[in-house]
Design a protein around this motif. Structure first.
Motif, PDB file in Angstrom:
ATOM      1  N   GLY A 206       2.383  -1.424   1.930  1.00 50.80           N
ATOM      2  CA  GLY A 206       2.922  -0.244   2.607  1.00 50.80           C
ATOM      3  C   GLY A 206       1.881   0.599   3.325  1.00 50.80           C
ATOM      4  O   GLY A 206       2.129   1.127   4.408  1.00 50.80           O
ATOM      5  N   GLY A 207       0.696   0.736   2.711  1.00 50.41           N
ATOM      6  CA  GLY A 207      -0.357   1.527   3.333  1.00 50.41           C
ATOM      7  C   GLY A 207      -0.759   0.948   4.681  1.00 50.41           C
ATOM      8  O   GLY A 207      -0.938   1.672   5.656  1.00 50.41           O
ATOM      9  N   PHE A 208      -0.863  -0.360   4.730  1.00 51.44           N
ATOM     10  CA  PHE A 208      -1.224  -1.046   5.970  1.00 51.44           C
ATOM     11  C   PHE A 208      -0.132  -0.869   7.027  1.00 51.44           C
ATOM     12  O   PHE A 208      -0.421  -0.676   8.206  1.00 51.44           O
ATOM     13  CB  PHE A 208      -1.442  -2.532   5.680  1.00 51.44           C
ATOM     14  N   ARG A 209       1.119  -0.917   6.587  1.00 56.57           N
ATOM     15  CA  ARG A 209       2.241  -0.757   7.520  1.00 56.57           C
ATOM     16  C   ARG A 209       2.191   0.617   8.191  1.00 56.57           C
ATOM     17  O   ARG A 209       2.323   0.727   9.405  1.00 56.57           O
ATOM     18  CB  ARG A 209       3.562  -0.959   6.782  1.00 56.57           C
ATOM     19  N   ASP A 210       1.969   1.662   7.400  1.00 61.18           N
ATOM     20  CA  ASP A 210       1.880   3.017   7.969  1.00 61.18           C
ATOM     21  C   ASP A 210       0.679   3.140   8.906  1.00 61.18           C
ATOM     22  O   ASP A 210       0.786   3.693   9.999  1.00 61.18           O
ATOM     23  CB  ASP A 210       1.714   4.055   6.843  1.00 61.18           C
ATOM     24  N   PHE A 211      -0.455   2.630   8.429  1.00 59.21           N
ATOM     25  CA  PHE A 211      -1.705   2.783   9.171  1.00 59.21           C
ATOM     26  C   PHE A 211      -1.629   2.127  10.543  1.00 59.21           C
ATOM     27  O   PHE A 211      -2.251   2.579  11.499  1.00 59.21           O
ATOM     28  CB  PHE A 211      -2.842   2.158   8.361  1.00 59.21           C
TER      29      PHE A 211
ATOM     30  N   THR B 176      -7.206  -5.926   4.327  1.00 58.11           N
ATOM     31  CA  THR B 176      -5.870  -5.340   4.479  1.00 58.11           C
ATOM     32  C   THR B 176      -5.726  -3.983   3.817  1.00 58.11           C
ATOM     33  O   THR B 176      -4.816  -3.231   4.148  1.00 58.11           O
ATOM     34  CB  THR B 176      -4.798  -6.227   3.836  1.00 58.11           C
ATOM     35  N   PRO B 180      -8.825  -0.455   5.901  1.00 64.73           N
ATOM     36  CA  PRO B 180      -7.983   0.629   6.436  1.00 64.73           C
ATOM     37  C   PRO B 180      -8.179   1.964   5.715  1.00 64.73           C
ATOM     38  O   PRO B 180      -8.190   3.014   6.363  1.00 64.73           O
ATOM     39  CB  PRO B 180      -6.555   0.105   6.240  1.00 64.73           C
ATOM     40  N   HIS B 181      -8.359   1.936   4.403  1.00 67.40           N
ATOM     41  CA  HIS B 181      -8.594   3.196   3.690  1.00 67.40           C
ATOM     42  C   HIS B 181      -9.906   3.841   4.144  1.00 67.40           C
ATOM     43  O   HIS B 181      -9.955   5.046   4.406  1.00 67.40           O
ATOM     44  CB  HIS B 181      -8.607   2.968   2.167  1.00 67.40           C
ATOM     45  N   ASP B 210       1.209   9.310  10.136  1.00 69.78           N
ATOM     46  CA  ASP B 210       1.332   7.969   9.559  1.00 69.78           C
ATOM     47  C   ASP B 210      -0.032   7.307   9.394  1.00 69.78           C
ATOM     48  O   ASP B 210      -0.333   6.709   8.360  1.00 69.78           O
ATOM     49  CB  ASP B 210       2.186   7.073  10.465  1.00 69.78           C
ATOM     50  N   PHE B 211      -0.849   7.428  10.453  1.00 62.90           N
ATOM     51  CA  PHE B 211      -2.140   6.748  10.491  1.00 62.90           C
ATOM     52  C   PHE B 211      -3.054   7.228   9.372  1.00 62.90           C
ATOM     53  O   PHE B 211      -3.865   6.475   8.846  1.00 62.90           O
ATOM     54  CB  PHE B 211      -2.792   6.999  11.849  1.00 62.90           C
ATOM     55  N   ARG B 213      -2.021   8.738   6.444  1.00 64.07           N
ATOM     56  CA  ARG B 213      -1.384   8.918   5.133  1.00 64.07           C
ATOM     57  C   ARG B 213      -2.293   8.415   4.002  1.00 64.07           C
ATOM     58  O   ARG B 213      -2.440   9.077   2.975  1.00 64.07           O
ATOM     59  CB  ARG B 213      -0.029   8.185   5.097  1.00 64.07           C
ATOM     60  N   ILE B 214      -2.916   7.253   4.187  1.00 63.54           N
ATOM     61  CA  ILE B 214      -3.725   6.673   3.113  1.00 63.54           C
ATOM     62  C   ILE B 214      -5.005   7.469   2.845  1.00 63.54           C
ATOM     63  O   ILE B 214      -5.644   7.263   1.823  1.00 63.54           O
ATOM     64  CB  ILE B 214      -4.056   5.181   3.366  1.00 63.54           C
ATOM     65  N   ARG B 270       1.265  -6.998  15.163  1.00 63.26           N
ATOM     66  CA  ARG B 270       1.821  -5.947  14.315  1.00 63.26           C
ATOM     67  C   ARG B 270       3.343  -6.083  14.216  1.00 63.26           C
ATOM     68  O   ARG B 270       3.914  -5.934  13.136  1.00 63.26           O
ATOM     69  CB  ARG B 270       1.441  -4.588  14.895  1.00 63.26           C
ATOM     70  N   PHE B 273       4.130  -8.910  11.918  1.00 63.59           N
ATOM     71  CA  PHE B 273       3.916  -8.492  10.527  1.00 63.59           C
ATOM     72  C   PHE B 273       5.131  -7.704  10.029  1.00 63.59           C
ATOM     73  O   PHE B 273       5.658  -7.968   8.945  1.00 63.59           O
ATOM     74  CB  PHE B 273       2.644  -7.638  10.434  1.00 63.59           C
TER      75      PHE B 273
END
Lengths: 278, 278
Positions: A206-211, B176, B180-181, B210-211, B213-214, B270, B273
């Protein structure tokens, strides 16, 4: 999407007596009339703007220069000329090429920070700008009356209007919107070329999807934004590269304290941002 | 969150006769008994593992080495010893330090790719692993019987279980999830220090939300992940830096065709995915 939604919002509010639309694609105009978005489809640009009090360009940034050149001879005195493009300095530059003698007093570029992932006249809706910000970037020639009227136009659509110079707009949007889009496109493209790319996307969560959501945006629109706000975007990419080098160094040095400090600082800034939206 | 949810799911399925929990915090054990998550709270680790057929460590990665050392003398023959940490190579490394003579046949590290932003025993729920992936990373000493049993344990919880070596797991997750984090934390931290940071966050919109959030994730957990999967994360940051340099070059050269090509490629990857998740 943007032009049609603006027309719908102004019609719904009873703020316009007549909306004339122009499009390269006649089908768009037919559809816009059927949907009650415009009152009339113009045969050509001259015909469309000659009686207009407000001329709003909702076209790709790279098309603006040519349109300015085509409409210039036909504009009413004191007509407001604005647009909805995602970069503003380039719009002023194009206009100055066409009006080397000085810009019309009604010229005020603008940018509604609103949209969806959809495009086209059928995707429009009157509430698109409700509670969204619209940035206007008046030039030295812009008259206070024109600014007042254009501000009222967007406020009628529910938007919160603010003014700043074009350069400030472009710097801010480069940081909050253009840079994140470049970063997201870049990550997905990098991973798509990874030797393990099938596994990578299979195990993404989910984190990847949002990012990466913004990497589904329109490639042509983003190409144009990169070309038209080149300086500010390049500057932001370079600043990000430096920050990423610093983070890489912390990871390689296994600097637990500095990593925790940086992550904590970022989390606080992000949580404060989210709270400010409530 | 993870340990408690696993216990709940197994109890709900009637797959376990007795669950014994251990925590440094006696309050956690009391709460877990009250919530029906465990049948018994152990006074010490030795007491907790001595009769266990399955020992599951749901503790910070940096605590694993010490726990291996403490439980080693008390384990039953053929007990399954597993964990739920986000990095796997480090878990194998810690275990090999404690079992230099060779790892037990029941030793199989694991990683459920599941979670919420919450933590603690009260946040647990039996459905957490439903339709989520669990990656097991058996070592050369792991017995096929132990792998079969541990796979069944997670399948009973509704998970889709897959096996791979620890290095592959760490490489995939670095790309993945960990990269991203780091990128999101880095962007928010960079912008929070921008001279215009107040304006920047004021004009940020949904895409930015969204981008980033993590970047609201737990800083201490992410510090530990960066420290324990250092090599793979550093490798991914470097690969990303190279890709970003390439993109910076395209922007500076105003290479319209290459930018559109790259953005289109990324959008397709994307969208594919997202479709695969449906």
């Amino acid at each position: 999407l943007i032009g049609g939604s603006l027309a719908l919002a102004l019609k719904k509010a009873g703020a316009v007596s007549h909306v004339c639309g122009f499009s390269r694609d006649a089908q768009n105009l037919t559809q816009a009339i059927e949907l009650g978005i415009i009152d009339q489809g113009a045969k050509d640009l001259a015909d469309c703007v000659k009686d207009a009090d407000l001329v709003m360009l909702a076209v790709p940034l790279q098309a603006m220069r040519s349109i300015f050149s085509q409409i210039k001879p036909h504009l009413k005195a004191h007509a407001i000329i604005s647009d909805v493009g995602s970069a503003k300095g380039i719009v002023v530059d194009y206009a100055r090429e066409i009006w080397p003698e000085g810009l019309p007093s009604g010229f005020i570029p603008g940018h509604p920070i609103a949209g969806t992932e959809k495009s086209g006249v059928s995707a429009g809706f009157a509430e698109l700008f409700n509670e969204r910000k619209v940035i206007l970037t008046p030039v030295s020639e812009s008259s206070p009356q024109a600014l007042e009227t254009l501000t009222a136009v967007w406020q009628i659509c529910g938007a919160r209007v603010e003014s700043m110079d074009a350069q400030t707009h472009d710097d801010i949007l480069a940081a909050t919107s253009h840079l994140p889009h470049v970063l997201a496109f870049g990550l997905v493209d990098l991973l798509a070329h990874h030797s393990e790319h099938e596994a990578i996307f299979r195990y993404a969560a989910g984190g990847f999807r949002d990012f990466t959501r913004i990497a589904s945006s329109d490639p042509v629109m983003w190409r144009d934004i990169c070309l038209t706000n080149k300086q500010a975007i390049a500057k932001n990419i370079r600043a990000y590269q430096q920050h990423l080098s610093l983070m890489l160094n912390l990871v390689e040095q296994a600097d637990a304290q500095a990593l925790e400090h940086l992550f904590t600082r970022a989390k606080h800034a992000r949580d404060a941002f989210t709270d400010s939206l409530k």
